[in-house]
Design a protein around this motif. Structure first.
Motif, mmCIF file in Angstrom:
data_model
loop_
_atom_site.group_PDB
_atom_site.id
_atom_site.type_symbol
_atom_site.label_atom_id
_atom_site.label_comp_id
_atom_site.label_asym_id
_atom_site.label_seq_id
_atom_site.Cartn_x
_atom_site.Cartn_y
_atom_site.Cartn_z
ATOM 1 N N LEU A 117 142.021 105.634 -3.979
ATOM 2 C CA LEU A 117 141.089 104.662 -3.414
ATOM 3 C C LEU A 117 141.882 103.450 -2.962
ATOM 4 C CD1 LEU A 117 138.251 104.744 -6.099
ATOM 5 C CD2 LEU A 117 138.442 106.085 -4.008
ATOM 6 N N ARG A 118 141.616 102.992 -1.754
ATOM 7 C CA ARG A 118 142.250 101.790 -1.206
ATOM 8 C C ARG A 118 141.152 100.754 -1.007
ATOM 9 N NH1 ARG A 118 147.353 102.277 0.098
ATOM 10 N NH2 ARG A 118 148.275 104.340 0.123
ATOM 11 N N ILE A 119 141.313 99.634 -1.710
ATOM 12 C CA ILE A 119 140.302 98.585 -1.696
ATOM 13 C C ILE A 119 140.916 97.338 -1.086
ATOM 14 C CG2 ILE A 119 138.631 97.308 -3.083
ATOM 15 C CD1 ILE A 119 139.219 99.465 -5.306
ATOM 16 N N PRO A 120 140.478 96.937 0.111
ATOM 17 C CA PRO A 120 141.069 95.757 0.764
ATOM 18 C C PRO A 120 140.724 94.464 0.019
ATOM 19 C CG PRO A 120 139.618 96.961 2.275
ATOM 20 C CD PRO A 120 139.469 97.577 0.938
ATOM 21 N N ILE A 121 141.643 93.532 0.106
ATOM 22 C CA ILE A 121 141.399 92.202 -0.441
ATOM 23 C C ILE A 121 140.552 91.447 0.582
ATOM 24 C CG2 ILE A 121 142.486 90.027 -1.118
ATOM 25 C CD1 ILE A 121 144.865 91.740 -2.085
ATOM 26 N N ALA A 122 139.502 90.788 0.110
ATOM 27 C CA ALA A 122 138.585 90.081 0.998
ATOM 28 C C ALA A 122 139.317 88.954 1.719
ATOM 29 C CB ALA A 122 137.414 89.515 0.195
ATOM 30 N N GLU A 123 138.904 88.707 2.953
ATOM 31 C CA GLU A 123 139.537 87.658 3.763
ATOM 32 C C GLU A 123 139.482 86.304 3.059
ATOM 33 O OE1 GLU A 123 141.313 87.846 6.611
ATOM 34 O OE2 GLU A 123 141.117 90.016 6.431
ATOM 35 N N ARG A 124 138.368 86.032 2.384
ATOM 36 C CA ARG A 124 138.225 84.732 1.730
ATOM 37 C C ARG A 124 139.198 84.550 0.565
ATOM 38 N NH1 ARG A 124 134.618 87.957 -0.649
ATOM 39 N NH2 ARG A 124 133.969 87.627 -2.791
ATOM 40 N N ALA A 125 139.770 85.646 0.067
ATOM 41 C CA ALA A 125 140.689 85.568 -1.061
ATOM 42 C C ALA A 125 142.154 85.504 -0.642
ATOM 43 C CB ALA A 125 140.485 86.768 -1.980
ATOM 44 N N LYS A 126 142.415 85.733 0.649
ATOM 45 C CA LYS A 126 143.798 85.711 1.122
ATOM 46 C C LYS A 126 144.268 84.269 1.273
ATOM 47 C CE LYS A 126 143.461 90.059 3.593
ATOM 48 N NZ LYS A 126 143.446 90.698 4.910
ATOM 49 N N PRO A 127 145.540 84.017 1.021
ATOM 50 C CA PRO A 127 146.057 82.659 1.206
ATOM 51 C C PRO A 127 145.986 82.247 2.675
ATOM 52 C CG PRO A 127 147.761 84.136 0.326
ATOM 53 C CD PRO A 127 146.537 84.944 0.550
ATOM 54 N N ARG A 128 145.661 81.000 2.912
ATOM 55 C CA ARG A 128 145.582 80.514 4.287
ATOM 56 C C ARG A 128 146.033 79.063 4.328
ATOM 57 N NH1 ARG A 128 140.884 81.060 1.921
ATOM 58 N NH2 ARG A 128 139.346 79.412 1.899
ATOM 59 N N LYS A 129 146.440 78.652 5.474
ATOM 60 C CA LYS A 129 146.927 77.298 5.704
ATOM 61 C C LYS A 129 145.744 76.423 6.084
ATOM 62 C CE LYS A 129 151.190 75.669 6.152
ATOM 63 N NZ LYS A 129 151.820 75.091 5.006
ATOM 64 N N ILE A 130 145.678 75.239 5.545
ATOM 65 C CA ILE A 130 144.634 74.277 5.873
ATOM 66 C C ILE A 130 145.269 73.196 6.740
ATOM 67 C CG2 ILE A 130 142.935 72.647 4.967
ATOM 68 C CD1 ILE A 130 142.441 75.535 4.109
ATOM 69 N N SER A 131 144.713 73.024 7.940
ATOM 70 C CA SER A 131 145.260 72.001 8.826
ATOM 71 C C SER A 131 144.629 70.650 8.491
ATOM 72 C CB SER A 131 145.013 72.366 10.290
ATOM 73 O OG SER A 131 143.629 72.457 10.520
ATOM 74 N N ILE A 132 145.392 69.638 8.711
ATOM 75 C CA ILE A 132 144.941 68.279 8.432
ATOM 76 C C ILE A 132 144.619 67.604 9.755
ATOM 77 C CG2 ILE A 132 145.568 66.056 7.436
ATOM 78 C CD1 ILE A 132 147.555 67.629 5.659
ATOM 79 N N GLY A 133 143.399 67.156 9.870
ATOM 80 C CA GLY A 133 142.987 66.479 11.094
ATOM 81 C C GLY A 133 143.248 64.983 10.993
ATOM 82 N N VAL A 134 143.560 64.383 12.124
ATOM 83 C CA VAL A 134 143.756 62.938 12.181
ATOM 84 C C VAL A 134 142.472 62.357 12.758
ATOM 85 C CG1 VAL A 134 145.147 61.083 13.130
ATOM 86 C CG2 VAL A 134 146.219 63.247 12.512
ATOM 87 N N GLY A 135 141.821 61.539 11.961
ATOM 88 C CA GLY A 135 140.542 60.973 12.372
ATOM 89 C C GLY A 135 140.682 59.974 13.505
ATOM 90 N N SER A 136 139.662 59.893 14.365
ATOM 91 C CA SER A 136 139.691 58.958 15.476
ATOM 92 C C SER A 136 139.169 57.586 15.070
ATOM 93 C CB SER A 136 138.855 59.482 16.645
ATOM 94 O OG SER A 136 137.519 59.663 16.213
ATOM 95 N N GLY A 137 138.658 57.479 13.858
ATOM 96 C CA GLY A 137 138.119 56.215 13.397
ATOM 97 C C GLY A 137 139.176 55.250 12.876
ATOM 98 N N HIS A 138 140.416 55.652 12.828
ATOM 99 C CA HIS A 138 141.482 54.779 12.329
ATOM 100 C C HIS A 138 141.961 53.861 13.441
ATOM 101 C CE1 HIS A 138 141.832 57.027 8.583
ATOM 102 N NE2 HIS A 138 141.810 58.149 9.294
ATOM 103 N N LYS A 139 142.115 52.606 13.108
ATOM 104 C CA LYS A 139 142.605 51.640 14.106
ATOM 105 C C LYS A 139 143.890 51.020 13.587
ATOM 106 C CE LYS A 139 138.183 50.587 16.049
ATOM 107 N NZ LYS A 139 137.277 49.631 16.538
ATOM 108 N N GLU A 140 144.725 50.760 14.512
ATOM 109 C CA GLU A 140 145.995 50.128 14.167
ATOM 110 C C GLU A 140 145.826 48.609 14.263
ATOM 111 O OE1 GLU A 140 150.399 50.064 16.043
ATOM 112 O OE2 GLU A 140 149.342 51.983 16.044
ATOM 113 N N ILE A 141 146.311 47.936 13.239
ATOM 114 C CA ILE A 141 146.232 46.473 13.222
ATOM 115 C C ILE A 141 147.522 45.902 13.769
ATOM 116 C CG2 ILE A 141 145.968 44.445 11.744
ATOM 117 C CD1 ILE A 141 144.444 46.201 9.819
ATOM 118 N N SER A 142 147.394 45.050 14.757
ATOM 119 C CA SER A 142 148.580 44.415 15.301
ATOM 120 C C SER A 142 148.464 42.901 15.123
ATOM 121 C CB SER A 142 148.759 44.767 16.785
ATOM 122 O OG SER A 142 147.643 44.334 17.520
ATOM 123 N N GLY A 143 149.546 42.287 14.990
ATOM 124 C CA GLY A 143 149.345 40.936 14.756
ATOM 125 C C GLY A 143 150.328 39.977 14.926
#
Length: 143
Positions: A117-143
């Motif tokens: 019997l061959r039982i596949p590992i579920a997709e949700r259980a496989k290791p995966r990379k999580i990307s980090i998003g850069v939010g558009s709400g960040h503002k740079e302070i200049s001064g």
């Protein structure tokens, strides 16, 4: 003629005779191997002398049940049995499967007395990379 005896084999044979063959209500165990191969789990059961139509595989939730029956070979009327050591009857094994396995896509193959019997590992259980998003709400302070 020289004959060798193995006392442990004789004890095993006597124990099997006392216990008797497996029945549907009290089946005998079957040997198995279980291992991971890539993205699937493989479970192999030894069932020599069992025909493919005498094997029953069920999955209910995460419980896998394999039952098989080794039936006696029909013999001619003039055959006299001298020795019978091969067990007959019902064999069964139950395995609790992890939630990380995909029970909807189990594949079963039977070849040379081995049920695999061959039982596949579920997709949700496989290791995966999580990307980090850069939010558009960040503002740079200049001064």
């Amino acid at each position: 003629m020289l004959m060798r005896t193995d006392p442990f084999r004789e004890l095993d044979r006597l124990a099997q005779q006392l216990v008797g063959p497996g029945t549907w209500s009290k089946p005998s165990a079957m040997p198995m191997d279980a291992y991971r191969e890539g993205d699937e789990y493989v479970v192999a059961f030894d069932l020599p002398g069992v025909t493919a139509d005498a094997i029953d595989i069920d999955v209910e939730r995460n419980m896998l049940t394999v039952k098989a029956e080794r039936r006696p070979v029909t013999k001619a009327d003039d055959v006299q049995m001298e020795l019978s050591e091969r067990p007959l009857g019902i064999f069964s094994r139950q395995i609790v499967l992890a939630d990380t396995l995909d029970t909807e896509r189990i594949q079963a193959d039977y070849d040379a007395g081995v049920l695999t019997l061959r039982i596949p590992i579920a997709e949700r259980a496989k290791p995966r990379k999580i990307s980090i998003g850069v939010g558009s709400g960040h503002k740079e302070i200049s001064g």
